[in-house]
Scaffold this active site. Structure first.
Site, PDB file in Angstrom:
ATOM      1  CB  CYS A  85      -4.114   8.716   0.165  1.00  0.00           C
ATOM      2  SG  CYS A  85      -5.639   7.959   0.739  1.00  0.00           S
ATOM      3  CE  LYS A 139      -3.252   2.915   0.299  1.00  0.00           C
ATOM      4  NZ  LYS A 139      -3.990   3.271  -0.889  1.00  0.00           N
TER       5      LYS A 139
HETATM    6  P1  NAD Z   1     -12.595   9.043   6.852  1.00  0.00           P
HETATM    7  O1  NAD Z   1     -11.980   9.994   7.791  1.00  0.00           O
HETATM    8  O2  NAD Z   1     -13.348   9.532   5.661  1.00  0.00           O
HETATM    9  O3  NAD Z   1     -13.576   8.058   7.650  1.00  0.00           O
HETATM   10  C1  NAD Z   1     -13.270   7.449   8.873  1.00  0.00           C
HETATM   11  C2  NAD Z   1     -14.576   7.142   9.584  1.00  0.00           C
HETATM   12  O4  NAD Z   1     -14.312   6.326  10.732  1.00  0.00           O
HETATM   13  C3  NAD Z   1     -15.310   8.376  10.098  1.00  0.00           C
HETATM   14  O5  NAD Z   1     -16.641   8.378   9.631  1.00  0.00           O
HETATM   15  C4  NAD Z   1     -15.262   8.220  11.634  1.00  0.00           C
HETATM   16  O6  NAD Z   1     -16.391   8.765  12.283  1.00  0.00           O
HETATM   17  C5  NAD Z   1     -15.227   6.703  11.763  1.00  0.00           C
HETATM   18  N1  NAD Z   1     -14.741   6.185  13.057  1.00  0.00           N
HETATM   19  C6  NAD Z   1     -13.787   6.674  13.885  1.00  0.00           C
HETATM   20  N2  NAD Z   1     -13.666   5.885  14.974  1.00  0.00           N
HETATM   21  C7  NAD Z   1     -14.570   4.873  14.845  1.00  0.00           C
HETATM   22  C8  NAD Z   1     -14.921   3.748  15.623  1.00  0.00           C
HETATM   23  N3  NAD Z   1     -14.332   3.480  16.787  1.00  0.00           N
HETATM   24  N4  NAD Z   1     -15.885   2.919  15.171  1.00  0.00           N
HETATM   25  C9  NAD Z   1     -16.519   3.163  13.994  1.00  0.00           C
HETATM   26  N5  NAD Z   1     -16.215   4.220  13.202  1.00  0.00           N
HETATM   27  C10 NAD Z   1     -15.258   5.068  13.620  1.00  0.00           C
HETATM   28  O7  NAD Z   1     -11.398   8.091   6.362  1.00  0.00           O
HETATM   29  P2  NAD Z   1     -11.137   7.477   4.903  1.00  0.00           P
HETATM   30  O8  NAD Z   1     -10.730   8.533   3.947  1.00  0.00           O
HETATM   31  O9  NAD Z   1     -12.241   6.554   4.570  1.00  0.00           O
HETATM   32  O10 NAD Z   1      -9.808   6.622   5.206  1.00  0.00           O
HETATM   33  C11 NAD Z   1      -9.814   5.502   6.049  1.00  0.00           C
HETATM   34  C12 NAD Z   1      -8.516   4.771   5.907  1.00  0.00           C
HETATM   35  O11 NAD Z   1      -8.372   4.250   4.569  1.00  0.00           O
HETATM   36  C13 NAD Z   1      -7.268   5.596   6.158  1.00  0.00           C
HETATM   37  O12 NAD Z   1      -6.284   4.804   6.751  1.00  0.00           O
HETATM   38  C14 NAD Z   1      -6.833   5.991   4.760  1.00  0.00           C
HETATM   39  O13 NAD Z   1      -5.453   6.254   4.676  1.00  0.00           O
HETATM   40  C15 NAD Z   1      -7.172   4.757   3.976  1.00  0.00           C
HETATM   41  N6  NAD Z   1      -7.441   4.991   2.549  1.00  0.00           N
HETATM   42  C16 NAD Z   1      -8.160   6.078   2.162  1.00  0.00           C
HETATM   43  C17 NAD Z   1      -8.423   6.274   0.810  1.00  0.00           C
HETATM   44  C18 NAD Z   1      -9.173   7.505   0.349  1.00  0.00           C
HETATM   45  O14 NAD Z   1      -9.149   7.778  -0.850  1.00  0.00           O
HETATM   46  N7  NAD Z   1      -9.842   8.238   1.214  1.00  0.00           N
HETATM   47  C19 NAD Z   1      -7.972   5.352  -0.151  1.00  0.00           C
HETATM   48  C20 NAD Z   1      -7.275   4.241   0.289  1.00  0.00           C
HETATM   49  C21 NAD Z   1      -7.002   4.065   1.640  1.00  0.00           C
END
Ligand code: NAD
Length: 453
Positions: A261, A205
């Site tokens: 990211c 990743k």
């Molecule tokens: P985000 O911030 O959009 O969403 C995270 C969610 O998790 C939020 O809605 C938050 O309220 C929730 N949350 C926090 N604590 C929680 C708990 N204890 N139980 C349940 N829900 C909880 O994050 P994202 O952009 O979706 O990214 C998530 C992960 O995926 C990160 O590690 C990121 O690096 C990775 N990622 C993101 C992308 C992207 O394009 N956004 C792509 C690949 C990987």
């Protein structure tokens, strides 16, 4: 078909949950944010992603997906629990793993039957080992639980498509049991699966994201040199793109990468390397080039104008890229405070990002300047003294040079996305600066020139 719980309904968790339901699994999405959960239950997506809301509604009606804040009920009977919570950057560049550890503990204290926990969030190499140990340490019931890595590669703006038609699924496991479950979960997607150990999956990743960030920074570095030596970055990129070893994607020069990211994943990998006593020179260079690139046009404009004080500044595009409402590390976030500090009167247009932006920078007097959000590009440009383009939304790309010439008080454009043809701007008498290309000056004043001439 599996009973799946997904922790986190952000870009990754929600899209994964909806797509798992779409292929027939029984899904419960968990979030701590009550507002988000009630929006989701009413069929409204809290994030802007093409096609997502329709799939949410379809699978909700079919009874294959539900949303809750009650993690105990969601986790206790799940066969597989995916973790998709955030891993934001900390001030030292390392990843903040507190959301991951909270979920791990909630899982350990809730599960009542054997299950596979799958980390989808981007986490430093070795984190999955720790999550497994952490769950074992806090486990309440005598059940079998293992942790697998399944990093996500979706791009915001095309997240649903990227999930249903992913180039590959990476699964990182330490046992045949875990490998079989995860392979079976993905079987209905009919996509290539690469099965490796957990640490390799975690590294794939970071290595992939950082490679793409490097490619962007490399092209931006070359673009900056193009300006100095009289070459055109778009012609250079075109020439490079025919080489299959290079590929034709991610060769566009611009105002730097943003989003949730690339900026954090480059810094996190650099931090991981530093902890091991190793200097990751290439990634470090990508970070440095990107930092300077973000304010390149602001610096150029500052040299051209005396000050931004009392100038009407049109800003076209606020999000870090088109197709998303995400503002994280967007060029606008870097440049707008600099403009406000100098007293600019900003008129900002973005087809979906304005609402989120106004939560950070409310409309009205702000710092030494002011912020106004407008519903049309024309309104933003009307009598403007200067225009900055930060996002290449389709509707912005479609604006003709005539419109800039007709509406602006001074037709002066700084385009961070190279969306217009320089010659067309010159013909129309628009002063147009972009990245790694010639700049045009108003008709009758001076011919098209390179930046250093
Ligand atoms: P985000 O911030 O959009 O969403 C995270 C969610 O998790 C939020 O809605 C938050 O309220 C929730 N949350 C926090 N604590 C929680 C708990 N204890 N139980 C349940 N829900 C909880 O994050 P994202 O952009 O979706 O990214 C998530 C992960 O995926 C990160 O590690 C990121 O690096 C990775 N990622 C993101 C992308 C992207 O394009 N956004 C792509 C690949 C990987």
């Amino acid at each position: 078909m599996f009973k799946i719980a997904v922790a986190g309904t952000g870009y990754v968790g929600l899209v994964a949950g909806v797509c798992f339901a779409e292929v027939g699994h029984q899904v419960t999405c968990v979030d701590i944010d009550e507002n988000k959960v009630s929006m989701l239950k009413s069929g409204v997506s809290p994030i802007y992603e093409k096609g997502l809301e329709k799939l949410m509604q379809k699978n909700y009606v079919a009874g294959r997906i539900d949303y809750t804040t009650d993690f105990v009920s969601a986790y206790k009977e799940a066969d597989v629990i995916f973790i998709g919570v955030g891993t934001p950057e900390q001030s030292d560049g390392s990843a903040n793993l507190s959301y991951i550890s909270t979920v791990a503990r909630q899982i350990a204290e809730s599960i009542e039957k054997s299950c596979l926990v799958v980390v989808k969030s981007t986490v430093p190499v070795g984190t999955n080992d720790k999550v497994e140990q952490f769950i074992q340490d806090f486990l309440v019931n005598d059940v079998h639980v293992e942790v697998a890595s399944n990093p996500e590669f979706l791009a915001q703006g095309s997240a649903v498509h990227d999930t249903l038609h992913a180039d590959r699924i990476i699964i990182g496991t330490e046992s045949k049991w875990a490998e079989k479950i995860l392979t079976d979960v993905y079987e209905p997607f009919n996509l290539p699966i690469v099965s490796v150990n957990r640490r390799s999956a975690e590294m794939i990743k970071y290595a992939s994201n950082d490679f793409l960030a490097l490619k962007i920074s490399y092209m931006n570095d070359i673009a900056n040199l193009c300006e100095l030596v009289g070459a055109d970055i778009q012609d250079v990129a075109k020439g490079m793109s025919f080489d299959e070893r290079i590929g034709s994607k991610f060769l566009n020069a611009g105002i730097g990468y943003g989003g949730s990211c690339f900026p954090k994943d480059t810094k996190a990998l650099e931090y991981i390397a530093k902890q091991q006593g190793y200097e990751l020179k290439t990634v470090k260079a990508a970070i440095e080039v990107n930092r300077d690139q973000k304010t390149k046009l602001f610096k150029k404009a500052s040299k051209r104008l005396i000050t931004f004080n009392n100038l009407k500044v049109a800003v076209l595009g606020l999000t870090f890229k088109p197709g998303t409402d995400d503002l994280r590390e967007a060029a606008s976030i870097e440049n707008i405070p600099l403009l406000l500090e100098q007293g600019a009167e900003i008129y900002a247009y973005d087809p979906v990002g304005a609402e989120n932006f106004s939560k950070l920078y409310p409309e009205g007097k702000l710092r030494n300047g002011s912020m106004t959000y407008v519903d049309s590009i024309e309104h933003a440009l009307d009598q403007a003294n200067v225009c900055f383009i930060f996002t290449e939304w389709k509707e912005i790309k479609e604006v003709s040079p005539e419109i800039y010439k007709k509406l602006m008080r001074t037709p002066l454009i700084y385009d961070g996305r190279n969306i217009y043809n320089v010659e067309n701007m010159q013909e129309m008498g628009v002063e147009y600066h972009s990245i790694g290309r010639k700049f045009s000056i108003r008709k009758g004043v001076k011919k098209i020139e390179f930046q250093n001439s």
